[in-house]
Scaffold this motif. Structure first.
Motif, PDB file in Angstrom:
ATOM      1  N   GLY A 114      45.870 -43.794  18.274  1.00  0.00           N
ATOM      2  CA  GLY A 114      45.418 -44.694  19.030  1.00  0.00           C
ATOM      3  C   GLY A 114      45.063 -46.082  18.733  1.00  0.00           C
ATOM      4  N   TYR A 115      45.336 -46.332  17.247  1.00  0.00           N
ATOM      5  CA  TYR A 115      45.001 -48.139  17.213  1.00  0.00           C
ATOM      6  C   TYR A 115      46.392 -48.870  17.437  1.00  0.00           C
ATOM      7  N   GLN A 116      47.349 -48.220  17.420  1.00  0.00           N
ATOM      8  CA  GLN A 116      48.378 -48.784  17.513  1.00  0.00           C
ATOM      9  C   GLN A 116      48.576 -49.127  19.452  1.00  0.00           C
ATOM     10  N   ARG A 117      47.881 -48.179  20.091  1.00  0.00           N
ATOM     11  CA  ARG A 117      48.110 -48.165  21.063  1.00  0.00           C
ATOM     12  C   ARG A 117      47.195 -49.290  21.676  1.00  0.00           C
ATOM     13  N   LEU A 118      46.061 -49.338  21.166  1.00  0.00           N
ATOM     14  CA  LEU A 118      44.539 -50.511  21.533  1.00  0.00           C
ATOM     15  C   LEU A 118      45.829 -51.821  20.993  1.00  0.00           C
ATOM     16  N   LEU A 119      46.502 -52.203  19.794  1.00  0.00           N
ATOM     17  CA  LEU A 119      46.863 -53.304  19.301  1.00  0.00           C
ATOM     18  C   LEU A 119      48.148 -53.665  21.022  1.00  0.00           C
ATOM     19  N   ARG A 120      48.531 -52.809  21.061  1.00  0.00           N
ATOM     20  CA  ARG A 120      49.833 -52.271  22.444  1.00  0.00           C
ATOM     21  C   ARG A 120      48.938 -53.609  23.216  1.00  0.00           C
ATOM     22  N   ALA A 121      47.959 -52.803  23.555  1.00  0.00           N
ATOM     23  CA  ALA A 121      47.249 -53.030  25.425  1.00  0.00           C
ATOM     24  C   ALA A 121      46.629 -54.382  24.346  1.00  0.00           C
ATOM     25  N   LEU A 122      46.298 -54.367  23.415  1.00  0.00           N
ATOM     26  CA  LEU A 122      45.870 -56.220  23.598  1.00  0.00           C
ATOM     27  C   LEU A 122      46.593 -57.150  23.991  1.00  0.00           C
TER      28      LEU A 122
END
Length: 218
Positions: A22-30
């Protein structure tokens, strides 16, 4: 125009693979919003297994018993997590001998590190230590090595691990989150208003970020 302030509170456990994803996906979104947000990330404690003894338990046996799944289903789940980790740039190395551990001491150090500016770096180092390298996160030496790796003071961290006040503060924060109805992780809270439960797709995080930008521009 000034960047939009964005506080992201993440409720997580250091032995939760979906928290990593989830955190890595958040970074991708940012990454889709370059120079648009002034981001402040704060991690909060959640123990998936607060009664786990220090020696831990075999991960496969634990998962099979806790979730009442077969060994084959457990193996399929680990294979899926490994593939998802590769997709977001994180290496999961699940082994037959891998164990799951009590994480209270790790959460104490994360609480202690919040004001240092290195909390996220420590969180990620603990994720790597456990999921990539299979280390025991209840061992003081493992935790202090992680602290030192991210540039924090080893002696101060050792004192924090022995500090009963930090332990009480960490448990109080966990209890507060439970009282708020949080029963699983990961949980991502944006500006203390909007929440995403679980490790949703990158597109879901992007939609939330778009909504925040739109609200601040109107």
């Amino acid at each position: 125009m000034a960047n939009t302030y964005l506080r992201i509170d993440i409720v997580s456990d250091v032995v939760c693979p979906w928290c990593v994803i989830g955190y890595q996906r958040l970074l991708r979104a940012l990454e889709a919003f370059p120079a648009q947000f002034d981001v402040n990330i704060v991690w909060h404690p959640f123990e998936l297994n607060p009664d786990m003894p220090e020696a831990g338990e075999n991960l496969r046996e634990h998962i099979a018993r806790k979730y009442r799944i077969t060994a084959a289903q457990s193996e399929d789940n680990r294979a899926r997590l490994t593939a998802l980790g590769t997709d977001v740039g994180f290496a999961f190395n699940f082994t037959v001998e891998m164990r799951i551990y009590n994480t209270h001491q790790a959460h104490k150090l994360l609480h202690w590190s919040e004001s240092s500016g290195q909390q996220t770096a420590l969180q990620m180092q603990l994720f790597r230590n456990y999921f990539t390298h299979g280390k025991n996160l209840s061992h003081e030496s493992v935790l202090l090595d992680a602290v030192e790796t991210v540039g924090l003071d080893r002696q101060e961290a050792a004192a924090a691990l022995q500090d009963t006040a930090i332990s009480r503060q960490t448990r109080a924060r966990e209890e507060q989150l439970l009282m708020q109805g949080i029963q699983g992780v990961p949980l991502f809270i944006f500006n203390q208003e909007y929440a995403i439960k679980g490790a949703d797709d990158v597109s879901v995080f992007e939609q939330q970020l778009h909504a925040i930008l739109h609200r601040h521009s109107t």
